[in-house]
Design a protein around this motif. Structure first.
Motif, mmCIF file in Angstrom:
data_model
loop_
_atom_site.group_PDB
_atom_site.id
_atom_site.type_symbol
_atom_site.label_atom_id
_atom_site.label_comp_id
_atom_site.label_asym_id
_atom_site.label_seq_id
_atom_site.Cartn_x
_atom_site.Cartn_y
_atom_site.Cartn_z
ATOM 1 N N ARG A 1 23.130 48.689 35.347
ATOM 2 C CA ARG A 1 23.521 47.300 35.119
ATOM 3 C C ARG A 1 24.642 47.209 34.086
ATOM 4 O O ARG A 1 25.609 46.458 34.262
ATOM 5 N N ALA A 2 24.512 47.968 33.008
ATOM 6 C CA ALA A 2 25.545 47.953 31.966
ATOM 7 C C ALA A 2 26.878 48.450 32.530
ATOM 8 O O ALA A 2 27.943 47.929 32.179
ATOM 9 N N PHE A 3 26.810 49.450 33.426
ATOM 10 C CA PHE A 3 28.040 49.973 34.033
ATOM 11 C C PHE A 3 28.696 48.913 34.911
ATOM 12 O O PHE A 3 29.919 48.717 34.864
ATOM 13 N N PHE A 4 27.890 48.204 35.705
ATOM 14 C CA PHE A 4 28.420 47.137 36.551
ATOM 15 C C PHE A 4 29.116 46.073 35.702
ATOM 16 O O PHE A 4 30.209 45.609 36.036
ATOM 17 N N GLU A 5 28.477 45.686 34.610
ATOM 18 C CA GLU A 5 29.057 44.655 33.745
ATOM 19 C C GLU A 5 30.357 45.143 33.112
ATOM 20 O O GLU A 5 31.325 44.378 32.978
ATOM 21 N N PHE A 6 30.385 46.425 32.720
ATOM 22 C CA PHE A 6 31.606 46.997 32.141
ATOM 23 C C PHE A 6 32.761 46.934 33.136
ATOM 24 O O PHE A 6 33.892 46.551 32.785
ATOM 25 N N ILE A 7 32.491 47.301 34.384
ATOM 26 C CA ILE A 7 33.536 47.288 35.410
ATOM 27 C C ILE A 7 34.027 45.862 35.661
ATOM 28 O O ILE A 7 35.234 45.611 35.774
ATOM 29 N N GLN A 8 33.091 44.915 35.712
ATOM 30 C CA GLN A 8 33.457 43.529 35.975
ATOM 31 C C GLN A 8 34.366 42.957 34.897
ATOM 32 O O GLN A 8 35.233 42.126 35.175
ATOM 33 N N GLN A 9 34.202 43.408 33.661
ATOM 34 C CA GLN A 9 34.936 42.855 32.527
ATOM 35 C C GLN A 9 36.170 43.662 32.155
ATOM 36 O O GLN A 9 36.906 43.274 31.248
ATOM 37 N N ASN A 10 36.401 44.786 32.836
ATOM 38 C CA ASN A 10 37.478 45.688 32.440
ATOM 39 C C ASN A 10 38.428 45.912 33.612
ATOM 40 O O ASN A 10 38.116 46.649 34.548
ATOM 41 N N GLU A 11 39.588 45.259 33.557
ATOM 42 C CA GLU A 11 40.558 45.365 34.649
ATOM 43 C C GLU A 11 41.085 46.793 34.795
ATOM 44 O O GLU A 11 41.311 47.273 35.912
ATOM 45 N N ALA A 12 41.276 47.489 33.668
ATOM 46 C CA ALA A 12 41.780 48.869 33.730
ATOM 47 C C ALA A 12 40.775 49.776 34.437
ATOM 48 O O ALA A 12 41.158 50.646 35.230
ATOM 49 N N ALA A 13 39.480 49.592 34.153
ATOM 50 C CA ALA A 13 38.449 50.401 34.813
ATOM 51 C C ALA A 13 38.401 50.099 36.307
ATOM 52 O O ALA A 13 38.207 51.002 37.125
ATOM 53 N N GLN A 14 38.589 48.836 36.668
ATOM 54 C CA GLN A 14 38.631 48.473 38.088
ATOM 55 C C GLN A 14 39.790 49.174 38.779
ATOM 56 O O GLN A 14 39.651 49.673 39.902
ATOM 57 N N GLN A 15 40.924 49.221 38.112
ATOM 58 C CA GLN A 15 42.102 49.850 38.699
ATOM 59 C C GLN A 15 41.889 51.346 38.878
ATOM 60 O O GLN A 15 42.364 51.932 39.861
ATOM 61 N N GLN A 16 41.180 51.971 37.945
ATOM 62 C CA GLN A 16 40.896 53.406 38.077
ATOM 63 C C GLN A 16 40.050 53.690 39.310
ATOM 64 O O GLN A 16 40.205 54.739 39.945
ATOM 65 N N LEU A 17 39.147 52.781 39.636
ATOM 66 C CA LEU A 17 38.336 52.943 40.839
ATOM 67 C C LEU A 17 39.130 52.583 42.092
ATOM 68 O O LEU A 17 38.977 53.210 43.146
ATOM 69 N N ARG A 18 39.986 51.568 41.960
ATOM 70 C CA ARG A 18 40.718 51.066 43.127
ATOM 71 C C ARG A 18 41.809 52.040 43.584
ATOM 72 O O ARG A 18 42.046 52.196 44.797
ATOM 73 N N ALA A 19 42.473 52.704 42.638
ATOM 74 C CA ALA A 19 43.639 53.536 42.961
ATOM 75 C C ALA A 19 43.338 54.635 43.973
ATOM 76 O O ALA A 19 44.054 54.768 44.976
ATOM 77 N N PRO A 20 42.295 55.478 43.763
ATOM 78 C CA PRO A 20 42.049 56.544 44.745
ATOM 79 C C PRO A 20 41.613 56.018 46.110
ATOM 80 O O PRO A 20 41.911 56.644 47.130
ATOM 81 N N ILE A 21 40.913 54.873 46.144
ATOM 82 C CA ILE A 21 40.524 54.293 47.428
ATOM 83 C C ILE A 21 41.768 53.869 48.199
ATOM 84 O O ILE A 21 41.921 54.152 49.392
ATOM 85 N N PHE A 22 42.678 53.175 47.504
ATOM 86 C CA PHE A 22 43.918 52.729 48.127
ATOM 87 C C PHE A 22 44.730 53.918 48.625
ATOM 88 O O PHE A 22 45.242 53.917 49.754
ATOM 89 N N GLU A 23 44.840 54.954 47.786
ATOM 90 C CA GLU A 23 45.622 56.132 48.177
ATOM 91 C C GLU A 23 45.059 56.766 49.443
ATOM 92 O O GLU A 23 45.813 57.108 50.364
ATOM 93 N N ASP A 24 43.739 56.923 49.501
ATOM 94 C CA ASP A 24 43.128 57.545 50.679
ATOM 95 C C ASP A 24 43.336 56.697 51.926
ATOM 96 O O ASP A 24 43.543 57.227 53.024
ATOM 97 N N LYS A 25 43.288 55.372 51.785
ATOM 98 C CA LYS A 25 43.487 54.507 52.945
ATOM 99 C C LYS A 25 44.928 54.607 53.454
ATOM 100 O O LYS A 25 45.172 54.626 54.671
ATOM 101 N N VAL A 26 45.876 54.676 52.542
ATOM 102 C CA VAL A 26 47.274 54.822 52.957
ATOM 103 C C VAL A 26 47.498 56.183 53.601
ATOM 104 O O VAL A 26 48.169 56.300 54.639
#
Length: 444
Positions: free
Chosen positions: A389-414
């Motif tokens: 739960r604490a990890f979920f809340e951290f991700i929700q409140q941290n744009e940089a952490a979201q981007q770290q998760l989003r970047a490899p997903i986007f790269e693989d899709k491209v």
């Protein structure tokens, strides 16, 4: 606000923004007038404080706010009107900051690098080879045997028989350094499999040949990279008593073994193993295809790179490799790490490919769904058991952490999008050939 171009060289841009003193004063008056109805001051009713007194009391602070707002608004308007895509945050410096006084114009210099225009390439001309491996009966049986070994039991050896490698011994031990017991060096009734490598190098070897009831002094030297700093490189003696010696007995490969691993039958377990091996081979093959694709893309197009992005990436690479070479240095007080030419070349490749993949993704409207993002967060959350739960809340409140998760997903899709449109041929190979290709990839 007057805007004058001061630099236009490659991707580098520079502008001088001049905010007339009259405009700044007007903005101060506007903010004070807006706040006046809510201001209370001793000797005056709420909203009736004279403007002259407000300027004297709050003017300097409002002046700073007005100056910042005017500059921010001017730069934002400039970026929007000129469709500017800065590579990194613009550098903003007040030209007359030290000598500025009320009544002077405000002059600000803004410099930045723009993102380059990416030339569109015909990605359908890319040719790739995909290695395929079908799991063999031999590989499935080998996996079954490994499972049987992991599920093995231990049975007492006949009285007086000596311990052999792979046997389990039940021991008490007490570790001594310079004649003094040390914390964490004592245990009772500990089951140790000889040859498992779970203890200090040399410890298990000295118990081979021991019998139940034997007392053995095990002499070892703690490795130089041992986790406890006060024990690194120290000679130690472990006073050890052997209580039992047991030989391993592998589990039978049958339906019962399958049930222990969550399958209904041996055939079902074999099917699961075949599927798992197939997925592993497919993942390894994809890694090879992706690397080959990135190599093709790197050579396919050429464009100017923002120096600021390359320098930042090179610094990040140098910092990461430093910590890989110095695993004991967990802090960041090691001083500046100067990137090498090799770091810079790798940084240029990463920046070039990153910009190219981003452009391909944008042109083809490739995005990341909310479901894909949620799944990525859930996968990462498993690394923090009990703190999901604490990890979920951290991700929700941290744009940089979201981007770290989003970047490899986007790269693989491209990457998958490009591979789907490329000319891909398949070649069946053996597991050994696939592993050899992977090893070559790691060494490259």
């Amino acid at each position: 606000m007057q805007v004058t171009e001061t630099l236009n060289q490659g991707l580098k841009r520079g502008y001088r923004f001049t905010l007339p003193a009259a405009d700044l004063a007007a903005e101060v008056d506007r903010q004070l007038a807006e706040a006046q109805p809510q201001i209370e001051m001793k000797g005056f009713r709420k909203g009736k404080v004279p403007m002259a007194l407000l300027k004297k009391t709050y003017g300097p602070r409002v002046m700073g706010d007005a100056m910042q707002k005017s500059i921010d608004d001017a730069i934002s308007s400039h970026m929007t009107e000129n469709a500017v895509r800065p590579a990194m945050q613009p550098k903003i410096e007040m030209e007359n900051g030290e000598g500025w006084k009320e009544g002077d114009d405000v002059v600000v210099n803004v410099t930045y690098e723009t993102l380059p225009q990416i030339p569109e390439a015909d990605l359908s001309t890319i040719e790739l080879e995909r290695l395929t491996v079908a799991p063999s009966d031999e590989q499935v049986n080998e996996a079954l045997e490994n499972l049987a070994r992991s599920a093995q039991s231990f049975e007492d050896r006949p009285a007086g028989e000596a311990a052999q490698s792979s046997d389990q011994v039940t021991i008490d031990f007490k570790g001594m350094v310079d004649g003094e017991a040390f914390e964490g060096g004592t245990a009772e009734g500990y089951p140790l499999v000889l040859g498992s490598g779970s203890f200090i190098p040399g410890f298990e070897d000295q118990l081979i040949g021991a019998k139940a009831g034997d007392a053995v002094n095990v002499n070892v030297t703690f490795p130089d990279d041992y986790g406890a700093p006060h024990l690194k490189g120290k000679d130690a003696v472990f006073e050890t008593t052997v209580h039992a010696v047991k030989s391993p007995s592998a589990a039978a490969i049958d339906d019962e073994l399958a049930k222990r691993f969550g399958a209904e039958s041996l055939d079902a377990l074999k099917a699961q193993i075949t599927e798992r091996l197939g997925a592993e081979y497919a993942g390894a093959s994809r890694a090879l295809v992706k690397r080959a694709l990135l190599d093709r893309l790197d050579a396919l197009v050429s464009f100017d790179l923002p120096e600021s992005l390359v320098e930042a990436e090179a610094a990040q690479i140098a910092h990461q490799l430093y910590h890989e070479d110095h695993p004991d240095d967990h802090g960041h007080d090691h001083g500046a790490i100067e990137p090498t030419e090799e770091h810079r070349k790798l940084a240029e490749r990463r920046v070039r490919l990153g910009l190219l993949l981003a452009d391909v993704g944008q042109r083809n409207e490739i995005g990341i769904s909310e479901q894909e993002m949620t799944q990525a967060v859930m996968r990462q959350a498993r690394n923090f058991p009990g703190q999901e739960r604490a990890f979920f809340e951290f991700i929700q409140q941290n744009e940089a952490a979201q981007q770290q998760l989003r970047a490899p997903i986007f790269e693989d899709k491209v990457v998958d999008h490009i591979i789907a449109g490329a000319k891909v041929t398949e070649r069946a190979v053996t597991k050994d050939e696939l592993e050899k290709a992977l090893s070559a990839l790691d060494e490259a």
